[in-house]
Write a protein that holds these residues in place. Sequence first.
Motif, PDB file in Angstrom:
ATOM      1  N   UNK A   1       0.344   6.119   3.263  1.00 15.68           N
ATOM      2  CA  UNK A   1       1.253   5.285   2.111  1.00 15.68           C
ATOM      3  C   UNK A   1       1.591   4.024   2.450  1.00 15.68           C
TER       4      UNK A   1
ATOM      5  N   UNK B   1      -1.436   1.766   1.986  1.00 15.74           N
ATOM      6  CA  UNK B   1      -2.116   1.746   0.627  1.00 15.74           C
ATOM      7  C   UNK B   1      -1.091   0.733  -0.313  1.00 15.74           C
ATOM      8  N   UNK B   2       0.073   0.586   0.231  1.00 16.63           N
ATOM      9  CA  UNK B   2       1.360  -0.209  -0.254  1.00 16.63           C
ATOM     10  C   UNK B   2       1.414  -1.450  -0.077  1.00 16.63           C
TER      11      UNK B   2
ATOM     12  N   UNK C   1      -3.128  -4.440  -0.920  1.00 15.02           N
ATOM     13  CA  UNK C   1      -3.269  -4.167  -2.368  1.00 15.02           C
ATOM     14  C   UNK C   1      -4.123  -5.421  -3.064  1.00 15.02           C
ATOM     15  N   UNK C   2      -3.529  -6.531  -2.408  1.00 12.73           N
ATOM     16  CA  UNK C   2      -4.243  -7.838  -3.038  1.00 12.73           C
ATOM     17  C   UNK C   2      -5.747  -8.122  -2.511  1.00 12.73           C
TER      18      UNK C   2
ATOM     19  N   UNK D   1      -6.649   0.718  -0.641  1.00 15.90           N
ATOM     20  CA  UNK D   1      -5.664   1.086  -1.438  1.00 15.90           C
ATOM     21  C   UNK D   1      -6.040   2.161  -2.293  1.00 15.90           C
TER      22      UNK D   1
ATOM     23  N   UNK E   1      -5.329   6.616  -2.164  1.00 15.93           N
ATOM     24  CA  UNK E   1      -4.615   7.239  -3.243  1.00 15.93           C
ATOM     25  C   UNK E   1      -5.395   8.228  -3.998  1.00 15.93           C
TER      26      UNK E   1
END
Lengths: 316, 210
Positions: A76, A79-80, A85-86, A92, A96
């Motif tokens: 988590x 992925x966060x 994310x960018x 990510x 998920x």
Amino acid sequence: MRPFSYERAESPAGAAAAVASRPGARFIAGGTNLLDLMKFQIETPTHLVDIRHLPLRAIEDTPDGGLRIGALVTNTELASHPRVKRDYGVVSRAIVAGATGQLRNKATTAGNILQRNRCPYFYETNLPCNKRAPGSGCSALGGVTRSLAVIGTSPHCIAQNPGDLAVALRVLDAGVETVGPDGSRRAIPVADFHRLPGDAPEIEVPLAPGELVTAVTLPKPLGGSHHYHKVRDRASYAFALVSVAAVLQRDGTGRVAFGGVAPRPWRVEAAEALLPRGPAAVVAAAFEGATPTADNAFKIPLAARTLALVSEEGRA
Amino acid sequence: MGSAVTTDIDRREVVAGAAAGLAAAALPAPAGAQAGGPLPPALPVSLTVNGEARRLVLDARVTLLDALREHLHLTGTKKGCDHGHCGACTVLVNGTRINACLSLAVMHEGDAVTTVEGLGRPGDLHPMQAAFLDHDAFQCGYCTPGQICSAVAMLDEIGRGVPSHATGDLTAPMVLGAGELRERMSGNICRCGAYSNIADAVAAVAGSTP
């Protein structure tokens, strides 16, 4: 579960030494895979070394513009992370696409890429399995093989690597950092981290006894569009029949790896070079020499259709 | 009957596939066999459960789930599959949801655990507990404690920018649409099939449309 003794490690090298010095000892961190297998008595460690409190939970920039992810960073958290994310969306997306919120909160980065296979015969302790009981035979040969590997297999094992994160890491050419019982450190390219079964399917990764994964490193970002498309039997919380991890560039080039099809994340650089010619050409080259069964031959055309979908997303 | 017949065929295929290798197989020891010798000593663990400091001395094999139910007698948390598939055992550890069945109690030294009993009490229900009642979001109720704990933590995850498989733009603010809600709750199975009312209850607390 079989009885086991338990200790909390004080340092990464200390943990490695503790596992190396006791036959039957294992590391435990998230435990989501190991405890499941211990309840089935597929894994029967006599001693657990708890590494959960070691200082391996940071995500930090590297001097070359990449990222170093501590082994104990949860799925988590990874992925966060804003930079993931960018700049590494494929990571990510892959995370998920797997498991559930509860499991991803507990499962770690290193544990994820070290997870055991999900072959139904590996889980059926009344039947032979060369991974579980080396030399006993492979019950999957001639058995139910729909979920299993179509390429990279051997006469001793046809289990597929079930992971999602590892497929994304293969596309990014990630590295795996380790520490040994004597404190020595080394880096292993993720391309070499998951072994093909050959005649020793019980050996899944090239780690020495006690060698502890401390981090996963990502090279500087590739740019492009990041994709992870997973095809499975239900919409959520299922392992991949086929997955495609891709980083695609505007000029039609890119990188592609396939999950759910082989004993390791399946990337063939000569095949991905054919991306400008279309998904069928890539898949034909990537799966050359495949040895599917009648039950899982569908995975190869499914890989082509999934890559076509991803290519379409990349153009959008 | 159709499904029973199918299962039977699948089982036969599975066993037939293995028959060739079975004769020469070095089978593992029977599941019940135990290695000889004394059991390793029980271990102390101190943790906070629903705001109360608790100290236990446990066999290292005891899961957090069994510690809660069998040792602390907090039976609100349920054991369904005991393998992380069903979510009935979902509790909050330091604010995040996990499957209590796939965690050793001795690994939770110093942790703060919240179970369904700790979210609210009769007469002072947590908003999610009240919403489950208002929306009739259960039938037998066995999965309900896990659903409620999971939903509470899931809304917190949205607030912290945790993405899901249903998330479109990874870098945009998270919005709890119907697809997001269902994907994020996929680790909680309801065999009665109360899903639509569960989704209504969670959406009501989140202030969104299910």
